[in-house]
Every structure is written in C-alpha cells, then in structure tokens.
Design a protein around this motif. Structure first.
Motif, PDB file in Angstrom:
ATOM      1  N   SER A  37      58.492  23.004  43.116  1.00 60.08           N
ATOM      2  CA  SER A  37      57.675  23.035  41.888  1.00 60.08           C
ATOM      3  C   SER A  37      57.583  24.469  41.389  1.00 60.08           C
ATOM      4  CB  SER A  37      56.266  22.510  42.173  1.00 60.08           C
ATOM      5  OG  SER A  37      56.335  21.192  42.663  1.00 60.08           O
ATOM      6  N   PRO A  38      57.698  24.641  40.084  1.00 59.76           N
ATOM      7  CA  PRO A  38      57.577  26.008  39.557  1.00 59.76           C
ATOM      8  C   PRO A  38      56.208  26.584  39.877  1.00 59.76           C
ATOM      9  CG  PRO A  38      57.442  24.381  37.771  1.00 59.76           C
ATOM     10  CD  PRO A  38      57.839  23.632  39.002  1.00 59.76           C
ATOM     11  N   ALA A  39      56.228  27.874  40.133  1.00 61.37           N
ATOM     12  CA  ALA A  39      54.963  28.540  40.444  1.00 61.37           C
ATOM     13  C   ALA A  39      54.024  28.430  39.257  1.00 61.37           C
ATOM     14  CB  ALA A  39      55.221  30.013  40.765  1.00 61.37           C
ATOM     15  N   PRO A  40      52.787  28.135  39.518  1.00 62.04           N
ATOM     16  CA  PRO A  40      51.849  28.011  38.401  1.00 62.04           C
ATOM     17  C   PRO A  40      51.738  29.334  37.639  1.00 62.04           C
ATOM     18  CG  PRO A  40      50.683  28.150  40.498  1.00 62.04           C
ATOM     19  CD  PRO A  40      52.124  28.004  40.829  1.00 62.04           C
ATOM     20  N   MET A  41      51.662  29.202  36.327  1.00 60.81           N
ATOM     21  CA  MET A  41      51.523  30.383  35.482  1.00 60.81           C
ATOM     22  C   MET A  41      50.163  31.023  35.717  1.00 60.81           C
ATOM     23  SD  MET A  41      54.180  30.949  33.459  1.00 60.81           S
ATOM     24  CE  MET A  41      53.528  31.723  31.992  1.00 60.81           C
ATOM     25  N   ARG A  42      50.207  32.322  35.968  1.00 61.78           N
ATOM     26  CA  ARG A  42      48.935  33.031  36.142  1.00 61.78           C
ATOM     27  C   ARG A  42      48.321  33.265  34.779  1.00 61.78           C
ATOM     28  NH1 ARG A  42      49.401  38.178  39.856  1.00 61.78           N
ATOM     29  NH2 ARG A  42      47.153  38.055  39.465  1.00 61.78           N
ATOM     30  N   SER A  43      47.042  32.991  34.699  1.00 64.58           N
ATOM     31  CA  SER A  43      46.357  33.207  33.425  1.00 64.58           C
ATOM     32  C   SER A  43      46.231  34.703  33.159  1.00 64.58           C
ATOM     33  CB  SER A  43      44.965  32.563  33.449  1.00 64.58           C
ATOM     34  OG  SER A  43      44.197  33.127  34.490  1.00 64.58           O
ATOM     35  N   VAL A  44      46.240  35.033  31.889  1.00 66.09           N
ATOM     36  CA  VAL A  44      46.109  36.430  31.490  1.00 66.09           C
ATOM     37  C   VAL A  44      44.682  36.893  31.776  1.00 66.09           C
ATOM     38  CG1 VAL A  44      46.217  38.046  29.566  1.00 66.09           C
ATOM     39  CG2 VAL A  44      47.839  36.148  29.700  1.00 66.09           C
ATOM     40  N   PRO A  45      44.509  37.985  32.522  1.00 66.41           N
ATOM     41  CA  PRO A  45      43.140  38.440  32.825  1.00 66.41           C
ATOM     42  C   PRO A  45      42.409  38.843  31.559  1.00 66.41           C
ATOM     43  CG  PRO A  45      44.760  40.093  33.479  1.00 66.41           C
ATOM     44  CD  PRO A  45      45.531  38.875  33.101  1.00 66.41           C
ATOM     45  N   THR A  46      41.121  38.583  31.544  1.00 69.02           N
ATOM     46  CA  THR A  46      40.294  38.894  30.382  1.00 69.02           C
ATOM     47  C   THR A  46      39.238  39.933  30.761  1.00 69.02           C
ATOM     48  OG1 THR A  46      38.643  37.193  30.871  1.00 69.02           O
ATOM     49  CG2 THR A  46      40.589  36.512  29.597  1.00 69.02           C
ATOM     50  N   SER A  47      38.540  40.402  29.743  1.00 67.71           N
ATOM     51  CA  SER A  47      37.473  41.362  30.008  1.00 67.71           C
ATOM     52  C   SER A  47      36.354  40.726  30.824  1.00 67.71           C
ATOM     53  CB  SER A  47      36.925  41.918  28.692  1.00 67.71           C
ATOM     54  OG  SER A  47      36.371  40.885  27.894  1.00 67.71           O
ATOM     55  N   ALA A  48      36.189  39.391  30.691  1.00 73.12           N
ATOM     56  CA  ALA A  48      35.177  38.697  31.499  1.00 73.12           C
ATOM     57  C   ALA A  48      35.540  38.765  32.981  1.00 73.12           C
ATOM     58  CB  ALA A  48      35.055  37.244  31.045  1.00 73.12           C
ATOM     59  N   ASP A  49      36.847  38.631  33.295  1.00 67.94           N
ATOM     60  CA  ASP A  49      37.286  38.749  34.690  1.00 67.94           C
ATOM     61  C   ASP A  49      36.999  40.147  35.226  1.00 67.94           C
ATOM     62  OD1 ASP A  49      38.334  36.152  34.562  1.00 67.94           O
ATOM     63  OD2 ASP A  49      40.249  36.897  33.765  1.00 67.94           O
ATOM     64  N   VAL A  50      37.264  41.158  34.412  1.00 74.63           N
ATOM     65  CA  VAL A  50      36.995  42.534  34.827  1.00 74.63           C
ATOM     66  C   VAL A  50      35.496  42.720  35.062  1.00 74.63           C
ATOM     67  CG1 VAL A  50      37.145  44.973  34.170  1.00 74.63           C
ATOM     68  CG2 VAL A  50      39.002  43.401  33.573  1.00 74.63           C
ATOM     69  N   ALA A  51      34.689  42.172  34.153  1.00 81.15           N
ATOM     70  CA  ALA A  51      33.238  42.315  34.279  1.00 81.15           C
ATOM     71  C   ALA A  51      32.728  41.688  35.568  1.00 81.15           C
ATOM     72  CB  ALA A  51      32.553  41.680  33.062  1.00 81.15           C
ATOM     73  N   ARG A  52      33.263  40.476  35.905  1.00 82.59           N
ATOM     74  CA  ARG A  52      32.816  39.802  37.136  1.00 82.59           C
ATOM     75  C   ARG A  52      33.194  40.628  38.362  1.00 82.59           C
ATOM     76  NH1 ARG A  52      34.050  35.006  34.335  1.00 82.59           N
ATOM     77  NH2 ARG A  52      36.237  35.108  35.002  1.00 82.59           N
ATOM     78  N   LEU A  53      34.453  41.129  38.387  1.00 85.68           N
ATOM     79  CA  LEU A  53      34.907  41.874  39.559  1.00 85.68           C
ATOM     80  C   LEU A  53      34.158  43.199  39.707  1.00 85.68           C
ATOM     81  CD1 LEU A  53      36.865  42.002  41.913  1.00 85.68           C
ATOM     82  CD2 LEU A  53      38.563  43.035  40.392  1.00 85.68           C
ATOM     83  N   ALA A  54      33.839  43.836  38.578  1.00 82.26           N
ATOM     84  CA  ALA A  54      33.152  45.131  38.633  1.00 82.26           C
ATOM     85  C   ALA A  54      31.638  44.977  38.746  1.00 82.26           C
ATOM     86  CB  ALA A  54      33.496  45.953  37.389  1.00 82.26           C
ATOM     87  N   GLY A  55      31.130  43.737  38.511  1.00 84.72           N
ATOM     88  CA  GLY A  55      29.687  43.520  38.588  1.00 84.72           C
ATOM     89  C   GLY A  55      28.933  44.131  37.424  1.00 84.72           C
ATOM     90  N   VAL A  56      29.543  44.089  36.229  1.00 82.88           N
ATOM     91  CA  VAL A  56      28.898  44.646  35.040  1.00 82.88           C
ATOM     92  C   VAL A  56      29.030  43.638  33.908  1.00 82.88           C
ATOM     93  CG1 VAL A  56      29.406  47.023  35.721  1.00 82.88           C
ATOM     94  CG2 VAL A  56      31.031  45.791  34.267  1.00 82.88           C
ATOM     95  N   SER A  57      28.435  43.951  32.756  1.00 82.12           N
ATOM     96  CA  SER A  57      28.531  43.071  31.594  1.00 82.12           C
ATOM     97  C   SER A  57      29.851  43.297  30.859  1.00 82.12           C
ATOM     98  CB  SER A  57      27.372  43.344  30.633  1.00 82.12           C
ATOM     99  OG  SER A  57      27.515  44.637  30.049  1.00 82.12           O
ATOM    100  N   ARG A  58      30.239  42.326  30.011  1.00 82.65           N
ATOM    101  CA  ARG A  58      31.456  42.484  29.203  1.00 82.65           C
ATOM    102  C   ARG A  58      31.298  43.646  28.230  1.00 82.65           C
ATOM    103  NH1 ARG A  58      33.811  36.954  26.843  1.00 82.65           N
ATOM    104  NH2 ARG A  58      35.431  38.461  26.225  1.00 82.65           N
TER     105      ARG A  58
END
Length: 349
Positions: free
Chosen positions: A16-37
């Motif tokens: 099976s083809p590897a699932p397409m990775r979604s394009v990271p968003t600023s919301a993803d960065v905010a969650r990982l950094a523990g800050v607001s968008r």
C-alpha cells in the motif's frame, strides 16, 4: 490424454502506498511549542510590536524546524495587504564581478529586512511590455537595472500593487525612484589620469557586446570631456570580448600611434594587455593602460593594472530605500547620484 496440474504461485499484492503526510500548520507548531497560534505568528513573522521572550521564541523556532513548517507567503501577504516580494529583473547586459557582488549584498540586506528577493529571467518581452509580466507576480517592489523601462511600465507596476519601483541607470523615469549611475565620471577620471601622465594620443575601448552601450557611450564621452581644450586626441576602438579580436587590434597598434588607452573595464584591459604584449608592445613605456572596476585580477597582472575604482552604494543603503518606499508609498520619488570614481595609479600607467 493425461492432465498435469500446475500450481501458479500467488503474486503478492503490491504494498500500500505510504499515507500522505499532512502539511504542518501553525496550529501544529503552537501545540508542540505550548503557545498560542498568535504567538507563533508573531515569532515567525518577526513582529516587533509584540514583546515575546527569548525562550518562547526559541521554542517556537525549534518546533517549526522539527515539524518542517514554513509560513504561507500568500496568507501572510493577504493579512498584510501586500506581498514581501522584491522583484529584480535579470540585467539584459553582461554582468561583471563588481555588479554581481553589489546584487548579492543587496539581496542579503533585503532578506535582513524580511523581504523575499526573486530574480526574473531576461527571456521574453522587454521595457514596458516586460513590466506587465513582472506585475503578474504582484511584487511589493521592483528594482530595474539598466534602461528600457518607461513611465507606462512604472504605472502598470504601481496599479498592480507595487509600492516602490527603483531604477538603477543613467536617467530618471517618471514615477520611479532613481539611483543615477553617471558613467561619464568613470571615463573622465581615466582620461584626466592618462593626460596627467603625459599621454596625448589616447584610445578608448568600446565593447561590442550587446547591452553595454548604456555604459560604454558615457565613458567614451567622459574621456572626451576630460581632454576637451587640450592638445590630446581621442580614438574610438571598437572591440569584441574575444582573443582573436584583441589580437587583430594589437597587430595594427603601432599604425594607430596611440600612447595611452582606457579599456572600458579591467576585463577588457586584461584582454588587450595580453594581446599588446604578444605583439612586443611595452606597457607602460609605449602605451599606458587604464581599466575600471578595481578587480583583484588586475593587481595580479604584470605590470599591475591602473584602474578606476567605482564607489557603488552599499546593499544596505538601497535596501533601506526600498523599505522606506514600501512603508510610505505616497512620498515623492527620490533621486540619488550613486556612482563615484577614483583612479588607482599602478604600474600600467
């Protein structure tokens, strides 16, 4: 009739083809950094109006790097009401090392002010027609080297949203900021130097490469201007940038009776000096040679090349002009004379 049973092995199903990775968003960065968008936006867009602590800035940048997130230029432009793209059409004339260094410094300085520099190729239309192609990219500023753009082209760019149009050339264009590069002073300096060194029959190399006329003609006029009213003569020397062309000119050099030559720039000086030396013409005893641009290679020649050192504006100064025009688009266009010239006397003259 006997039958033979053959077992056909099952062909394994393709993976099976590897699932397409979604394009990271600023919301993803905010969650990982523990800050607001909003904090992510302030940090990654270098917003100075909001104070963000250095540890927070570091966490946001590290999170963005880990996720492979980059800001969306179109979205940022939509929020700001304009892009941060500065378009620089590639020059239509041969670019030497001096001008290349200037463009590199300019791009670095604009990048430091958070602009994205895009170089546009020279193929296709020119002048005002080219301005329509540039306008399609919706740049916030356009820096046009050389000549060819007219008032209509400037108007097209401004109607498309360009807040600043800056020309680098020998003349002003209505509606555009202008950095005037008066190459007359280059020829004037070289001619005056040769005359002061006792030379009276002076040749001036005029390159045959297309696109250099805007620079070579004023330099020739400058030499003539420096010698006007004196007992010196000026001989125009058309020359292609080819060894064979230089050899042909050198072969008839003594029939020309020239005792000095301004070679347009250092590259043409190197070309002609080698050809003259191959003909046994002594430099500077029989003919003094002066170039322009003050390239490192000129100092390595023997005899060392006398040259006209050109004083161009720094990339930072031009970047600040662009930024000023972008922030205050309604101001009157500025005009600055930016080309200075100083002769560096060395062994060849």
């Amino acid at each position: 009739m006997p039958y033979v049973m053959v077992q056909i092995p099952k062909t394994p199903a393709p993976p099976s083809p590897a699932p397409m990775r979604s394009v990271p968003t600023s919301a993803d960065v905010a969650r990982l950094a523990g800050v607001s968008r909003a904090t992510v936006s302030y940090v990654l867009n270098n917003t100075s109006a909001v104070r963000i602590s250095e540890p927070t800035r570091r966490r946001v940048h590290e999170a963005a790097k880990e996720l492979g997130y980059v800001p969306h230029a179109a979205a940022r432009s939509l929020r700001a009401g304009h892009s941060r793209m500065v378009l620089i059409p590639a020059p239509t004339f041969p670019v030497g090392p001096l001008y290349s260094r200037f463009l590199t410094d300019l791009q670095v300085a604009l990048g430091g002010l958070d602009y994205t520099v895009v170089q546009y190729g020279t193929g296709g239309p020119h002048g005002d027609d080219a301005a329509r192609a540039w306008a399609e990219l919706r740049p916030v500023a356009v820096l046009v080297p050389g000549s060819g753009l007219g008032p209509r082209g400037v108007a097209v760019l401004k109607r498309s949203g360009a807040r600043a149009v800056v020309t680098l050339g020998p003349e002003t264009i209505e509606g555009a900021h202008a950095l005037l590069m008066d190459h007359d002073v280059v020829g004037y300096s070289a001619g005056a130097h040769l005359y002061d060194r006792g030379r009276r029959r002076i040749g001036v190399v005029v390159p045959q490469e297309p696109g250099l006329e805007a620079f070579s003609a004023p330099r020739l006029d400058g030499v003539r201007h420096s010698l006007r009213g004196t007992d010196a003569t000026v001989t125009e020397l058309p020359l292609a940038y080819e060894e064979q062309a230089a050899a042909r000119l050198a072969a008839r050099w003594r029939t020309l009776g020239l005792d000095g030559v301004f070679t347009y720039n250092d590259e043409y000086a190197m070309l002609l000096m080698r050809a003259l030396q191959d003909e046994g013409i002594r430099i500077p005893e029989e003919t003094a040679v002066v170039g322009a641009d003050d390239l490192m290679l000129g100092r390595l020649l023997r005899p060392r090349l006398s040259t006209v050192h050109l004083e161009l504006p720094s990339g930072r100064e031009l970047a600040e002009l662009v930024d000023r025009a972008v922030r205050k688009p309604g101001t009157e266009p500025e005009t600055h004379k930016v080309l200075g010239a100083t002769v560096l006397h060395r062994d060849s003259s």
